[in-house]
Design a protein around this motif. Sequence first.
Motif, PDB file in Angstrom:
ATOM      1  N   ASP A   1       0.828  -1.203   0.000  1.00 58.79           N
ATOM      2  CA  ASP A   1       0.000   0.000   0.000  1.00 58.79           C
ATOM      3  C   ASP A   1       0.869   1.262   0.000  1.00 58.79           C
ATOM      4  O   ASP A   1       0.625   2.196  -0.771  1.00 58.79           O
TER       5      ASP A   1
ATOM      6  N   ASN B   1      -6.770  -8.095  -0.138  1.00 59.10           N
ATOM      7  CA  ASN B   1      -6.092  -6.895   0.358  1.00 59.10           C
ATOM      8  C   ASN B   1      -5.620  -6.019  -0.801  1.00 59.10           C
ATOM      9  O   ASN B   1      -5.665  -4.785  -0.731  1.00 59.10           O
TER      10      ASN B   1
ATOM     11  N   THR C   1      -8.196  -3.736  -2.136  1.00 61.07           N
ATOM     12  CA  THR C   1      -8.372  -2.566  -1.274  1.00 61.07           C
ATOM     13  C   THR C   1      -7.296  -1.530  -1.562  1.00 61.07           C
ATOM     14  O   THR C   1      -7.572  -0.332  -1.650  1.00 61.07           O
TER      15      THR C   1
ATOM     16  N   SER D   1      -8.098   0.214  -4.799  1.00 63.84           N
ATOM     17  CA  SER D   1      -9.197   1.158  -4.644  1.00 63.84           C
ATOM     18  C   SER D   1      -8.741   2.447  -3.970  1.00 63.84           C
ATOM     19  O   SER D   1      -9.160   3.544  -4.343  1.00 63.84           O
ATOM     20  N   ARG D   2      -7.864   2.324  -3.000  1.00 66.74           N
ATOM     21  CA  ARG D   2      -7.375   3.500  -2.269  1.00 66.74           C
ATOM     22  C   ARG D   2      -6.586   4.447  -3.162  1.00 66.74           C
ATOM     23  O   ARG D   2      -6.597   5.665  -2.956  1.00 66.74           O
TER      24      ARG D   2
END
Length: 280
Positions: free
Chosen positions: A119, A158, A161, A164-165
Amino acid sequence: MDVSGTDSPVRHGADEPIHPWTRYVALGDSFTEGIGDPEPNSPGGHRGWADRVAEELSRGHRDFAYANLAIRGRLLQQIVDAQLGPCMDLKPDLVSISAGGNDLIRPGSDPDALAERLDATVQTLSSEGATVVLFNGPDTVSSVLGRIRGKVAIYNENLRTVASRHDAVVADMWSLRQLSNSQMWDEDRLHFSPLGHHTIATMVLDSLDVPHSLEPLQPKPLPQRSWREARSGDLVWTREYFVPWVIRRIRHQSSGDGILPKRPTPGPVFGPADSVLPRN
């Protein structure tokens, strides 16, 4: 999501769509380096899905450039440490990163912790406005990867996600059912064959909504092997691929030790799909 950033494609001539990207940098491990897709005329001796994608992206783009920093055997943190900085220095407007597969194979690996690390990396990659392409793991029952199917599934959720962030594009290998065909895999059962790399390249271009010249291949079903033939093939694979892999893990060695990136700087793409426009 409109990954092109435009309402309609810009075209050169009658039917040559032009996407918005001019500089593509690929990050990752052996998957992105192209292992399993040997090609003596390609830098590093391997072609792979990333080269195939770059070949298509270069069509109709006189100034398109492509760099590939991937090195086989690299863990996620090694990719971040060695490839993230050079990638940002190259100022790409399109980046692909496939990382975490070598981590997940290792005992005790944590798919949640890996996703947190990814991330932060994707946040950096997208901070300058580049389109980022992320790869989830394939759903396979191959002799090695099938053993970590559960961890791959968690990591994939994960990863969605994370995408998408940061408004990233997911290249969805988990849903690519064609990869269940053994013809898509190299004989080591860890890397993809030329047909597998071709199929993945097609999926990536479709995910980016880029028209391309790649044709979907429908390989003939493999003939049924006798028990004796299958057992013989398993013994050969164990001796030539699996045992050396285990020994490297024990010795904390990597197949990428001493290997340099095959395309460290952005440059023109030379390949069968390359069509460079003449300068005026």
